[in-house]
Write a protein that holds these residues in place. Structure first.
Motif, PDB file in Angstrom:
ATOM      1  N   ALA A 165     -22.573 -13.598   5.178  1.00  0.00           N
ATOM      2  CA  ALA A 165     -23.029 -14.866   5.735  1.00  0.00           C
ATOM      3  C   ALA A 165     -23.919 -15.653   4.788  1.00  0.00           C
ATOM      4  O   ALA A 165     -24.054 -16.869   4.925  1.00  0.00           O
ATOM      5  N   ASN A 166     -24.547 -14.991   3.822  1.00  0.00           N
ATOM      6  CA  ASN A 166     -25.467 -15.655   2.901  1.00  0.00           C
ATOM      7  C   ASN A 166     -25.425 -14.920   1.566  1.00  0.00           C
ATOM      8  O   ASN A 166     -24.824 -13.849   1.455  1.00  0.00           O
ATOM      9  N   PRO A 167     -26.047 -15.483   0.517  1.00  0.00           N
ATOM     10  CA  PRO A 167     -25.988 -14.828  -0.803  1.00  0.00           C
ATOM     11  C   PRO A 167     -26.501 -13.396  -0.802  1.00  0.00           C
ATOM     12  O   PRO A 167     -25.962 -12.526  -1.497  1.00  0.00           O
ATOM     13  N   ARG A 168     -27.547 -13.116  -0.019  1.00  0.00           N
ATOM     14  CA  ARG A 168     -28.090 -11.759   0.015  1.00  0.00           C
ATOM     15  C   ARG A 168     -27.095 -10.771   0.609  1.00  0.00           C
ATOM     16  O   ARG A 168     -26.892  -9.684   0.076  1.00  0.00           O
ATOM     17  N   GLU A 215     -16.160 -25.346  -4.624  1.00  0.00           N
ATOM     18  CA  GLU A 215     -16.894 -24.927  -5.821  1.00  0.00           C
ATOM     19  C   GLU A 215     -17.847 -23.779  -5.483  1.00  0.00           C
ATOM     20  O   GLU A 215     -17.935 -22.780  -6.206  1.00  0.00           O
ATOM     21  N   ASP A 216     -18.554 -23.901  -4.353  1.00  0.00           N
ATOM     22  CA  ASP A 216     -19.447 -22.833  -3.911  1.00  0.00           C
ATOM     23  C   ASP A 216     -18.657 -21.575  -3.575  1.00  0.00           C
ATOM     24  O   ASP A 216     -19.085 -20.456  -3.880  1.00  0.00           O
ATOM     25  N   LEU A 217     -17.510 -21.754  -2.929  1.00  0.00           N
ATOM     26  CA  LEU A 217     -16.689 -20.609  -2.565  1.00  0.00           C
ATOM     27  C   LEU A 217     -16.220 -19.867  -3.809  1.00  0.00           C
ATOM     28  O   LEU A 217     -16.256 -18.631  -3.863  1.00  0.00           O
ATOM     29  N   LYS A 218     -15.786 -20.595  -4.820  1.00  0.00           N
ATOM     30  CA  LYS A 218     -15.343 -19.957  -6.062  1.00  0.00           C
ATOM     31  C   LYS A 218     -16.486 -19.150  -6.683  1.00  0.00           C
ATOM     32  O   LYS A 218     -16.270 -18.014  -7.158  1.00  0.00           O
ATOM     33  N   GLN A 219     -17.689 -19.694  -6.673  1.00  0.00           N
ATOM     34  CA  GLN A 219     -18.837 -18.969  -7.210  1.00  0.00           C
ATOM     35  C   GLN A 219     -19.109 -17.700  -6.413  1.00  0.00           C
ATOM     36  O   GLN A 219     -19.435 -16.651  -6.977  1.00  0.00           O
ATOM     37  N   LYS A 220     -18.963 -17.771  -5.099  1.00  0.00           N
ATOM     38  CA  LYS A 220     -19.182 -16.594  -4.259  1.00  0.00           C
ATOM     39  C   LYS A 220     -18.150 -15.518  -4.563  1.00  0.00           C
ATOM     40  O   LYS A 220     -18.484 -14.331  -4.651  1.00  0.00           O
ATOM     41  N   VAL A 221     -16.887 -15.922  -4.696  1.00  0.00           N
ATOM     42  CA  VAL A 221     -15.830 -14.947  -4.999  1.00  0.00           C
ATOM     43  C   VAL A 221     -16.093 -14.289  -6.348  1.00  0.00           C
ATOM     44  O   VAL A 221     -15.987 -13.060  -6.487  1.00  0.00           O
ATOM     45  N   ASP A 222     -16.452 -15.091  -7.343  1.00  0.00           N
ATOM     46  CA  ASP A 222     -16.715 -14.541  -8.682  1.00  0.00           C
ATOM     47  C   ASP A 222     -17.891 -13.578  -8.666  1.00  0.00           C
ATOM     48  O   ASP A 222     -17.855 -12.504  -9.303  1.00  0.00           O
ATOM     49  N   LEU A 223     -18.975 -13.947  -7.955  1.00  0.00           N
ATOM     50  CA  LEU A 223     -20.130 -13.061  -7.862  1.00  0.00           C
ATOM     51  C   LEU A 223     -19.757 -11.765  -7.160  1.00  0.00           C
ATOM     52  O   LEU A 223     -20.123 -10.666  -7.617  1.00  0.00           O
ATOM     53  N   TYR A 224     -19.027 -11.887  -6.067  1.00  0.00           N
ATOM     54  CA  TYR A 224     -18.604 -10.698  -5.323  1.00  0.00           C
ATOM     55  C   TYR A 224     -17.812  -9.745  -6.215  1.00  0.00           C
ATOM     56  O   TYR A 224     -18.088  -8.541  -6.260  1.00  0.00           O
ATOM     57  N   ARG A 225     -16.859 -10.278  -6.956  1.00  0.00           N
ATOM     58  CA  ARG A 225     -16.005  -9.408  -7.775  1.00  0.00           C
ATOM     59  C   ARG A 225     -16.803  -8.750  -8.902  1.00  0.00           C
ATOM     60  O   ARG A 225     -16.617  -7.564  -9.192  1.00  0.00           O
TER      61      ARG A 225
END
Length: 359
Positions: free
Chosen positions: A180-183, A204-214
């Motif tokens: 639900a959030n970056p944490r 753009e935010d979603l792409k950053q989240k996916v990249d961070l997750y991976r």
């Protein structure tokens, strides 16, 4: 890319029969989705979230879906696992039973809820939620893996015991957590879980989240009791019909209800008054309709991460999710103001005119 369905069991009025009709329509939609080739049916667990989510016993709904279908997977998205919501032993038993009876079709998501209602209703101190969630994440797969299970902590004292039955999936049902959030995104990745993400930002935010997750997921050590699952899912408000204007008329009204009812329970520290939520249920005004329709591809707009419109619009939107690195789109089609027959038409349209373009 995989395409699935998401159920909160929303209702936008309290007329007699509405609640029961909502459940029966959801079941029929799940049966149709199985026939049309959708990947999974995900059901939430929430308690006391009047109108927003009446899915308080998803294990029973998913059992009915399992009995009426052949291929579609069954997703807990998510089971509430802190102490007093559900004992981990009961979760392990129920999920394993569903996995057996469905022939190994269960995805298990685990969460803790951050609504203003649920933890207080069950008497769980807010500061205990996260620790108890992580403890249950460790306990449940250990119950599935070990012939004899025992546990001792401040929360649970379990003497040596056989916990039966066991799931039939090998090695175990895939496991997921909410982001639900970056944490929470960071922690789900560190734990090696699949991600269940609400679409509430720009592409753009979603792409950053996916990249961070991976990146975090791949660097994380292997979990002790379960296999890593690097699978990024996104829930998205969806209404796809042959006629673009009709899809927008139903879809944006339903998406507004979902957004505003969600906000009443999550974007506040004060619970809403009991009874019907104070939100707009009427059709959008002609101006609001036109603005929503014309802003579907405007960067950063609140309608950007919806899939509402005709098949051509939907194909373009799905392509954007695919480019962002999403593995599975979980379509929120049961938006409370959308009639059940419209949802069924939308499922057929999506399956016939969108899904084939993405393998």
């Amino acid at each position: 890319m995989k395409f699935s369905l998401f159920y909160e069991m929303q209702m936008s009025n309290d007329e007699p029969g509405t609640e029961a009709r909502t459940f029966h329509e959801a079941l029929e939609q799940a049966v149709l989705a199985d026939q049309l080739g959708f990947h999974c049916v995900w059901a939430v667990e929430h308690h006391g979230l009047y109108e927003y989510a009446h899915s308080s016993a998803p294990e029973i709904f998913l059992s009915f879906v399992a009995a009426r279908t052949e291929r579609i997977r069954l997703g807990h998205g998510v089971t509430l696992t802190p102490h007093r919501f559900n004992h981990p032993m009961r979760i392990a038993e129920r999920v394993a039973t569903l996995d057996i009876l469905s022939g190994g079709r269960v995805n298990w998501g685990s969460g803790k809820s951050s609504s203003v209602v649920e933890a207080k209703t069950f008497g769980i101190p807010e500061e205990d939620l996260h620790g108890q969630w992580e403890e249950a994440l460790e306990m449940v797969p250990a119950m599935w893996r070990n012939e004899v299970f025992e546990w001792s902590s401040d929360t649970y004292k379990i003497p040596p015991v056989h916990i039966v039955p066991k799931p039939v999936q090998k090695p175990l049902p895939p496991m997921f957590g909410p982001t639900a959030n970056p944490r929470s995104l960071q922690r789900v990745a560190e734990l090696g879980l699949g991600a269940l993400n609400f679409s509430m930002a720009s592409f753009e935010d979603l792409k950053q989240k996916v990249d961070l997750y991976r990146s975090v997921h791949r660097a994380a050590p292997a979990p002790k009791n379960y296999a890593k699952n690097e699978h990024f899912c996104v829930t998205v408000n969806t209404c796809v019909l042959p006629d673009d204007d009709e899809a927008c008329r139903h879809g944006f009204r339903g998406a507004r209800f979902f957004r505003d009812s969600f906000a009443k329970y999550y974007f506040t520290d004060k619970r809403p008054p009991l009874g019907a939520l104070e939100i707009d249920r009427d059709p959008l005004s002609p101006m609001a309709h036109a603005i929503a329709k014309n802003s579907r591809f405007v960067a950063g707009n609140s309608h950007g991460l919806s899939i509402i419109g005709d098949p051509a619009i939907a194909r373009d939107k799905v392509g954007m999710f695919k480019a962002a690195g999403v593995d599975e789109l979980i379509l929120i089609v049961q938006l409370a103001t959308i009639p059940g027959d419209v949802v069924q038409r939308g499922l057929r349209t999506f399956a016939e005119e969108v899904m084939p373009h993405f393998g």
